[in-house]
Each structure stands twice: as structure tokens, then as C-alpha cells.
Design an enzyme around this catalytic site. Structure first.
Site, PDB file in Angstrom:
ATOM      1  N   LYS A  45      -2.307 -13.374 -15.750  1.00 18.81           N
ATOM      2  CA  LYS A  45      -2.564 -11.947 -15.903  1.00 18.81           C
ATOM      3  C   LYS A  45      -3.130 -11.500 -17.331  1.00 18.81           C
ATOM      4  O   LYS A  45      -4.024 -10.406 -17.330  1.00 18.81           O
ATOM      5  CB  LYS A  45      -1.194 -11.068 -15.597  1.00 18.81           C
TER       6      LYS A  45
ATOM      7  N   ASP B 101      -8.638 -15.750   2.180  1.00 17.55           N
ATOM      8  CA  ASP B 101      -7.659 -16.407   1.297  1.00 17.55           C
ATOM      9  C   ASP B 101      -8.471 -16.678  -0.119  1.00 17.55           C
ATOM     10  O   ASP B 101      -9.729 -17.256  -0.040  1.00 17.55           O
ATOM     11  CB  ASP B 101      -7.463 -17.854   1.802  1.00 17.55           C
TER      12      ASP B 101
ATOM     13  N   ASN C 182      -5.595  -7.607  -5.472  1.00 19.68           N
ATOM     14  CA  ASN C 182      -4.399  -7.429  -5.470  1.00 19.68           C
ATOM     15  C   ASN C 182      -3.644  -8.576  -5.107  1.00 19.68           C
ATOM     16  O   ASN C 182      -2.408  -8.773  -5.694  1.00 19.68           O
ATOM     17  CB  ASN C 182      -3.811  -6.371  -4.212  1.00 19.68           C
TER      18      ASN C 182
ATOM     19  N   TYR D  64       2.618 -17.030 -14.666  1.00 19.77           N
ATOM     20  CA  TYR D  64       2.093 -15.689 -14.285  1.00 19.77           C
ATOM     21  C   TYR D  64       1.510 -14.774 -15.369  1.00 19.77           C
ATOM     22  O   TYR D  64       0.729 -14.178 -15.368  1.00 19.77           O
ATOM     23  CB  TYR D  64       3.478 -15.242 -13.725  1.00 19.77           C
TER      24      TYR D  64
ATOM     25  N   THR E 208       7.988 -16.418 -17.681  1.00 14.33           N
ATOM     26  CA  THR E 208       7.181 -16.703 -16.673  1.00 14.33           C
ATOM     27  C   THR E 208       5.809 -17.102 -17.161  1.00 14.33           C
ATOM     28  O   THR E 208       4.718 -16.244 -17.093  1.00 14.33           O
ATOM     29  CB  THR E 208       6.879 -15.129 -15.846  1.00 14.33           C
TER      30      THR E 208
ATOM     31  N   VAL F 242       8.085  -3.054  -8.988  1.00 18.38           N
ATOM     32  CA  VAL F 242       7.866  -2.728  -7.473  1.00 18.38           C
ATOM     33  C   VAL F 242       8.849  -3.484  -6.587  1.00 18.38           C
ATOM     34  O   VAL F 242       8.756  -4.745  -6.726  1.00 18.38           O
ATOM     35  CB  VAL F 242       6.339  -2.579  -7.240  1.00 18.38           C
ATOM     36  N   ARG F 243       9.510  -2.684  -5.698  1.00 16.36           N
ATOM     37  CA  ARG F 243      10.369  -3.484  -4.662  1.00 16.36           C
ATOM     38  C   ARG F 243       9.402  -4.040  -3.710  1.00 16.36           C
ATOM     39  O   ARG F 243       8.988  -3.258  -2.917  1.00 16.36           O
ATOM     40  CB  ARG F 243      11.226  -2.416  -4.173  1.00 16.36           C
ATOM     41  N   THR F 244       9.092  -5.478  -3.873  1.00 16.51           N
ATOM     42  CA  THR F 244       8.306  -5.958  -2.758  1.00 16.51           C
ATOM     43  C   THR F 244       8.876  -7.508  -2.874  1.00 16.51           C
ATOM     44  O   THR F 244       9.932  -7.835  -3.507  1.00 16.51           O
ATOM     45  CB  THR F 244       7.039  -6.362  -3.297  1.00 16.51           C
TER      46      THR F 244
ATOM     47  N   SER G 180      -0.308  -6.972 -14.823  1.00 22.17           N
ATOM     48  CA  SER G 180       0.782  -6.674 -14.918  1.00 22.17           C
ATOM     49  C   SER G 180       1.564  -6.647 -16.396  1.00 22.17           C
ATOM     50  O   SER G 180       0.424  -7.143 -17.159  1.00 22.17           O
ATOM     51  CB  SER G 180       1.895  -8.015 -14.478  1.00 22.17           C
TER      52      SER G 180
HETATM   53  P1  NAP Z   1       3.928  -9.626  -2.323  1.00 17.14           P
HETATM   54  O1  NAP Z   1       4.697  -8.572  -1.872  1.00 17.14           O
HETATM   55  O2  NAP Z   1       4.321 -11.094  -2.669  1.00 17.14           O
HETATM   56  O3  NAP Z   1       2.550  -9.839  -1.888  1.00 17.14           O
HETATM   57  C1  NAP Z   1       1.488 -10.632  -2.181  1.00 17.14           C
HETATM   58  C2  NAP Z   1       0.183 -10.412  -1.564  1.00 17.14           C
HETATM   59  O4  NAP Z   1      -0.689 -11.314  -2.094  1.00 17.14           O
HETATM   60  C3  NAP Z   1       0.676 -11.032  -0.098  1.00 17.14           C
HETATM   61  O5  NAP Z   1      -0.078 -10.311   1.007  1.00 17.14           O
HETATM   62  C4  NAP Z   1       0.243 -12.354   0.081  1.00 17.14           C
HETATM   63  O6  NAP Z   1      -0.229 -13.008   1.386  1.00 17.14           O
HETATM   64  C5  NAP Z   1      -1.150 -12.189  -0.981  1.00 17.14           C
HETATM   65  N1  NAP Z   1      -1.807 -13.464  -1.289  1.00 17.14           N
HETATM   66  C6  NAP Z   1      -0.931 -14.398  -2.131  1.00 17.14           C
HETATM   67  N2  NAP Z   1      -1.845 -15.647  -2.015  1.00 17.14           N
HETATM   68  C7  NAP Z   1      -3.020 -15.279  -1.541  1.00 17.14           C
HETATM   69  C8  NAP Z   1      -4.302 -15.629  -1.279  1.00 17.14           C
HETATM   70  N3  NAP Z   1      -4.683 -17.116  -1.729  1.00 17.14           N
HETATM   71  N4  NAP Z   1      -5.432 -15.142  -0.657  1.00 17.14           N
HETATM   72  C9  NAP Z   1      -5.010 -13.922  -0.213  1.00 17.14           C
HETATM   73  N5  NAP Z   1      -3.898 -13.203  -0.401  1.00 17.14           N
HETATM   74  C10 NAP Z   1      -2.919 -13.847  -1.077  1.00 17.14           C
HETATM   75  O7  NAP Z   1       3.569  -9.141  -3.947  1.00 17.14           O
HETATM   76  P2  NAP Z   1       3.441  -7.731  -4.494  1.00 17.14           P
HETATM   77  O8  NAP Z   1       4.522  -7.357  -5.441  1.00 17.14           O
HETATM   78  O9  NAP Z   1       3.036  -6.806  -3.494  1.00 17.14           O
HETATM   79  O10 NAP Z   1       2.067  -8.035  -5.462  1.00 17.14           O
HETATM   80  C11 NAP Z   1       0.944  -7.386  -5.590  1.00 17.14           C
HETATM   81  C12 NAP Z   1       0.168  -7.490  -6.707  1.00 17.14           C
HETATM   82  O11 NAP Z   1       0.950  -6.779  -7.728  1.00 17.14           O
HETATM   83  C13 NAP Z   1       0.192  -8.916  -7.272  1.00 17.14           C
HETATM   84  O12 NAP Z   1      -1.092  -9.195  -8.045  1.00 17.14           O
HETATM   85  C14 NAP Z   1       1.353  -9.050  -8.495  1.00 17.14           C
HETATM   86  O13 NAP Z   1       1.251  -9.925  -9.351  1.00 17.14           O
HETATM   87  C15 NAP Z   1       1.207  -7.680  -9.027  1.00 17.14           C
HETATM   88  N6  NAP Z   1       2.388  -6.963  -9.586  1.00 17.14           N
HETATM   89  C16 NAP Z   1       3.705  -6.838  -9.017  1.00 17.14           C
HETATM   90  C17 NAP Z   1       4.774  -6.300  -9.486  1.00 17.14           C
HETATM   91  C18 NAP Z   1       5.954  -6.318  -8.975  1.00 17.14           C
HETATM   92  O14 NAP Z   1       6.987  -5.699  -9.314  1.00 17.14           O
HETATM   93  N7  NAP Z   1       6.120  -6.273  -7.453  1.00 17.14           N
HETATM   94  C19 NAP Z   1       4.470  -6.106 -10.938  1.00 17.14           C
HETATM   95  C20 NAP Z   1       3.355  -6.130 -11.647  1.00 17.14           C
HETATM   96  C21 NAP Z   1       2.218  -6.724 -10.804  1.00 17.14           C
HETATM   97  P3  NAP Z   1       0.973 -13.774   2.335  1.00 17.14           P
HETATM   98  O15 NAP Z   1       1.778 -12.720   2.938  1.00 17.14           O
HETATM   99  O16 NAP Z   1       0.006 -14.586   2.952  1.00 17.14           O
HETATM  100  O17 NAP Z   1       1.815 -14.449   1.219  1.00 17.14           O
END
Ligand code: NAP
Length: 229
Positions: free
Chosen positions: A156, A56, A83, A152, A149, A185-187, A137
């Protein structure tokens, strides 16, 4: 090569882990919940070169415990991918933002990455090799920043400054520290309407995590091209 991916149990982090493992690297899949991490590894087919570790990034003790484990098992860390990220806070604006929520965002997105860098850079320096990727981001780019946002975007933008500050401290070419925007990204965070797959989102992060000696440092990339901070 030994890599560590924070938040590796789902989304982009899952794909970064899988792609680095496919390249033959040993990858520590960081998951704040160990069960979720083990389930992710299983989903990958339980590869021998992926090891699940509890982490964490908002918990200093968790970071220290992991450092001790890595130090005694491997005595090296070649790649750190910061990440883990939270709170794409579309629900408030700068004037009415819940600052407790903003503090929580900064705790993970900024201080988590910062604490990881503080903990692991000395180990990289002692091995004269390191690649750090801060997953940032476009929302944090000062150029063209929108009103949305706030927590956020500020987290960043600050992470990008962390990239610059850290890279300026190490100019040897052995340790490269960069920010990468994965695109939309689709997450769970990005939602189902996002145009990019997690595989696509992970690509430039993996590229930055495996840059050759003397490669760029202190920069911000999307699609392997430098973009403005
Ligand atoms: P996601 O699907 O919500 O996954 C986030 C990950 O971070 C999960 O594994 C989560 O764990 C973990 N996490 C959150 N808080 C944490 C902590 N305190 N310690 C350790 N792990 C922690 O998000 P994602 O879209 O894959 O995003 C990954 C990265 O890309 C992020 O930094 C996000 O800001 C960046 N990003 C994403 C997008 C997008 O469009 N998706 C765009 C630009 C940047 P749990 O499963 O336990 O919650």
C-alpha cells in the site's frame, strides 16, 4: 459516465459499485470469478446499469482482454477504481516473512493497480476525462508506520507512490488520481470486529471517483480529508 471497479463482487468494492450505480453511472463490476460477479449483481437487484465483467488484475491477459472489450463497446473509461486487494498479513513480520507470499501481495495490490493504470490512462487521455482511485490503507502511510503486516503495508505504501508518480505525469486537471483509505471496514479482509460498514468505507472512494474538474490530484484521503502519505 462509465466506471470500472476491480474486485467489485464483495466487500468495499461491492458497495462502491452499488453507490456509483445509484448515482446513475454505468458501472463495470470487475470480478475475477464471473459467477461470483453475477451473484453480486443479483444481490443488488440486477440493475440495468451494472455490467459484470471478468477481471483478474494479476493476469495481464485478463486486463488486455477487458481493455479490448471496453474499447470496442464504449471507447471510453471515465472512472477506474483500483479496489482489488489481498493479504492483510498479520501472521508474519519483516524478519520472518514468507517472501513468496509478499510477492503475491505485490502482484495484486501494486502491479495489478499499476497495470490497470498503464492500460486505461491513454483511453482517459483521449477523452480528456478520468478519475482514478487507488484504494489504499492507513497501513501504507509512511507517517506512523507500525511493524505489522509487512507485505500488505509495503504494497500500500508503494501504491501511494504510484498515485503520486502517476498524478505528477498528468497536471491538466482533466485526469485526477488519488489514494483513499476506507478506514477499518467489516469485510472478509477487515473482519467482523471492524467499526465501519462497507457503505461507510465506500463513501470517500465514491467521492474521489466523482471529483469535479480541477479537483485534488496526487493526494491521500480518509473521510474526504487529506491525510499524510
Ligand atoms: P475483501 O472483502 O477481501 O474483497 C477483496 C476483493 O478483491 C474481492 O472482490 C476479491 O475477489 C478481489 N480480488 C482479490 N484479488 C484479485 C485479483 N487478482 N483480481 C481481481 N480481484 C481480486 O476486501 P475489502 O475489505 O473489501 O478490501 C477492498 C480494498 O480495501 C482492498 O484494496 C483493501 O486492501 C482495502 N482496505 C480494506 C480495509 C478493511 O478494513 N476492510 C482497510 C483498508 C483498506 P474474490 O472474491 O475473488 O476473492
Amino acid at each position: 459516465m462509465l466506471a470500472l471497479v476491480t474486485g467489485g463482487n464483495k466487500g468495499i468494492g461491492f458497495e462502491i459499485t452499488r453507490q456509483l450505480a445509484d448515482l446513475g453511472h454505468t458501472v463495470l463490476l470487475g470480478s475475477r470469478n464471473l459467477e461470483r460477479g453475477l451473484a453480486a449483481r443479483k444481490q443488488m437487484g440486477d440493475p440495468d446499469n451494472v455490467q459484470v465483467i471478468q477481471l483478474d488484475v494479476s493476469d495481464t491477459e485478463s486486463i488486455k482482454a477487458l481493455y479490448d472489450q471496453i474499447r470496442s463497446e464504449y471507447n471510453r473509461l471515465d472512472v477506474l477504481v483500483n479496489n482489488a486487494g489481498i493479504n492483510y498479513d498479520t501472521w508474519h513480520n519483516t524478519f520472518n516473512a514468507d517472501l513468496d507470499n509478499v510477492r503475491e501481495t505485490l502482484e495484486t495490490n501494486l502491479f495489478g493497480a499499476w497495470a490497470m493504470i498503464q492500460q486505461f490512462i491513454p483511453l482517459m487521455q483521449s477523452n480528456h476525462y478520468g478519475r482514478v482511485v487507488n484504494v489504499s490503507s492507513g497501513a501504507g502511510a509512511i507517517h506512523g508506520m507500525s511493524s505489522g503486516t509487512p507485505g500488505y503495508a509495503i504494497s500500500k505504501a508503494a501504491m501511494n507512490v504510484l498515485t503520486i508518480k502517476a498524478a505528477q505525469l498528468i497536471r491538466s486537471g482533466d485526469i485526477l488520481i488519488n489514494s483513499v483509505c476506507p478506514g477499518w471496514v467489516r469485510t472478509e479482509m477487515g473482519g467482523s470486529s471492524a467499526p465501519r460498514s462497507p457503505q461507510h468505507g465506500a463513501e470517500t472512494i465514491v467521492w474521489a471517483a466523482t471529483l469535479p474538474k480541477g479537483g485534488p490530484t496526487g493526494k491521500f484521503f480518509r473521510d474526504k480529508n487529506e491525510i499524510d502519505f
